[in-house]
Design a protein around this motif. Structure first.
Motif, PDB file in Angstrom:
ATOM      1  N   THR A   3       0.823  -1.211   0.000  1.00 24.18           N
ATOM      2  CA  THR A   3       0.000   0.000   0.000  1.00 24.18           C
ATOM      3  C   THR A   3       0.853   1.255   0.000  1.00 24.18           C
ATOM      4  O   THR A   3       0.356   2.345   0.290  1.00 24.18           O
ATOM      5  N   SER A   4       2.155   1.113  -0.323  1.00 27.76           N
ATOM      6  CA  SER A   4       3.032   2.275  -0.398  1.00 27.76           C
ATOM      7  C   SER A   4       2.805   3.004  -1.722  1.00 27.76           C
ATOM      8  O   SER A   4       2.038   2.547  -2.584  1.00 27.76           O
TER       9      SER A   4
ATOM     10  N   LEU B 282       7.403   4.634   4.008  1.00 27.02           N
ATOM     11  CA  LEU B 282       5.989   4.379   4.265  1.00 27.02           C
ATOM     12  C   LEU B 282       5.388   5.508   5.074  1.00 27.02           C
ATOM     13  O   LEU B 282       5.996   6.000   6.039  1.00 27.02           O
TER      14      LEU B 282
ATOM     15  N   SER C  48       5.327  -2.339   8.354  1.00 23.97           N
ATOM     16  CA  SER C  48       4.123  -1.502   8.342  1.00 23.97           C
ATOM     17  C   SER C  48       4.363  -0.261   9.184  1.00 23.97           C
ATOM     18  O   SER C  48       5.165  -0.269  10.116  1.00 23.97           O
TER      19      SER C  48
ATOM     20  N   GLN D  89       0.417   2.680   5.892  1.00 23.05           N
ATOM     21  CA  GLN D  89       0.918   1.940   4.737  1.00 23.05           C
ATOM     22  C   GLN D  89       1.746   0.738   5.186  1.00 23.05           C
ATOM     23  O   GLN D  89       2.311   0.725   6.279  1.00 23.05           O
TER      24      GLN D  89
END
Length: 328
Positions: A150-151, A261, A195, A265
C-alpha cells in the motif's frame, strides 16, 4: 609515453559506485635519462634471432605518446608478419602469452580491487573488463511475490529496486535454476514485512530488514485438497540452507533505502534470489565500474637543475616529481 602496462580497477558494489579517483603517479627523480627500453615485451612478441628493432620502431611498438594535440601510436600491431623482415616474430601463441603475461595486485579489499596486467595488448585488457562486467556469476533477486503493498511505489518499481540490492552470498555454492523446481541448491528466499502505524511518523524501509528464510518459502500456493495434505509452497527445500552455508545469506549493505511508508501503509512480500550473469541483466553484474588505463611514464628530455627543478616540483598538480641531490 606510456608503457604496455594496464591497470584494471573494479568496485564490488552494485549500488555504491565510487567516483573516479585522481590519477596518482609514483614519485620520479629529476634527472636526464634516455627513453627506457620496456621491461616486459607485449605477449606474443619475441625476437627470433636476438636482433632488435630500430629505436623509433621499438618506441612506436611499445609506447603511446601523449602529445599536445592528440596521442599517437594508439593502435597495436595485429599482423603477425609486421616485422618479419627484421627478424621479429609478432605471432601469438598460448606459450608466448603465458611467458610474457604478468599480473601484479596493487590493492585488494572486500569492495575494491586494482591490479596491473603487464605484457598484453589493450584489446586483451578490454576483454578482461568486459568479462568482469558480463560473465562473472552472482546472486540477485529475480522473483518477488507481493502479498501487500500500500506504499506509493508500484509493485514493478519495488521489485526492480530489490533486484539491485547486493546480496552477501557466494554464487559458487549454488546452481543455475534453469527449468528446475526452486530448491535449496538454486534459490535463496527473503521475507519483508514492514508496516507504519497510523498516527506515527513516516517510516524508512532499509535493505537490512530483509529476512533470510533458510527453510524456504513460507507462502502457500493453494489450499490443500484434503485436510490431511501438506500445504505446498513456492519452493521445495529438502534441507535447511543453514547446513550448506557457514554464515547467514543476508544483504551486503543494510542501509540501502527500499521505500518510505506513510501512516497506515505496509509492505509484505517474499523475494527469491537465483544465480545469473550480467549479460542477462545488470543486476547480476558483480562490479559497479570496471575500467583500465595505460600506466603513465614521464620522461624528462633534458636535465633540470637548481631553481627550475624546484619550480617544476611546485607546479606539478599531482606531485609526481621529487628532487635528487646528486652531490659533488
Amino acid at each position: 609515453p606510456s608503457k604496455l602496462v594496464y591497470s584494471l580497477s573494479l568496485s564490488l558494489s552494485l549500488l555504491l559506485t565510487q567516483p573516479p579517483r585522481a590519477l596518482v603517479l609514483s614519485r620520479l627523480r629529476l634527472r636526464r635519462r634516455p627513453l627506457p627500453q620496456p621491461r616486459f615485451a607485449p605477449a606474443g612478441m619475441e625476437n627470433r634471432d636476438g636482433s632488435s628493432l630500430p629505436d623509433f620502431l621499438e618506441l612506436q611498438r611499445t609506447r603511446v605518446l601523449c602529445k599536445a594535440d592528440a596521442p599517437t601510436h594508439t593502435e597495436g600491431f595485429q599482423y603477425s608478419g609486421a616485422f618479419a623482415a627484421m627478424g621479429v616474430d609478432t605471432s601469438v601463441s598460448v606459450e608466448k602469452f603465458c611467458k610474457n603475461f604478468k599480473i601484479e595486485i596493487n590493492r585488494l579489499t572486500d569492495e575494491d580491487m586494482e591490479f596491473d596486467m603487464i605484457g598484453v595488448d589493450a584489446s586483451i585488457a578490454n576483454a578482461f573488463r568486459r568479462i568482469l562486467i558480463a560473465e562473472v556469476p552472482t546472486m540477485a533477486i529475480e522473483k518477488v511475490f507481493m502479498v501487500d503493498n500500500t506504499s506509493v511505489i508500484a509493485d514493478e518499481v519495488l521489485s526492480h529496486r530489490l533486484g539491485l540490492i547486493p546480496l552477501d552470498a557466494d554464487p559458487r555454492l549454488f546452481d543455475y535454476i534453469s527449468d528446475d523446481v526452486p530448491n535449496e541448491r538454486n534459490t535463496i528466499v527473503y521475507k519483508l514485512h514492514v508496516s507504519c502505524e497510523k498516527g506515527s511518523q513516516r517510516l524508512t524501509v532499509k535493505s537490512g530488514q530483509l529476512e533470510w528464510l533458510p527453510e524456504g518459502s513460507q507462502l502457500t500456493m493453494a489450499s490443500p485438497a484434503q485436510s490431511g495434505d501438506n500445504q505446498r509452497t513456492y519452493t521445495s527445500f529438502g534441507q535447511s540452507q543453514q547446513n550448506t552455508s557457514e554464515r547467514p545469506l543476508g544483504v551486503k549493505y543494510n542501509d540501502i533505502t527500499i521505500a518510505r511508508l506513510g501512516p497506515g501503509q505496509a509492505i509484505e512480500l517474499e523475494a527469491h534470489a537465483v544465480k545469473g550473469v550480467g549479460k542477462v541483466h545488470a543486476k547480476w553484474s558483480p562490479v559497479a565500474t570496471a575500467w583500465y588505463r595505460m600506466l603513465p611514464e614521464v620522461v624528462l628530455l633534458k636535465e633540470i637543475k637548481n631553481g627550475d627543478a624546484e619550480e617544476l616540483v611546485k607546479r606539478c598538480p599531482v606531485n609526481v616529481f621529487d628532487i635528487e641531490d646528486l652531490g659533488k
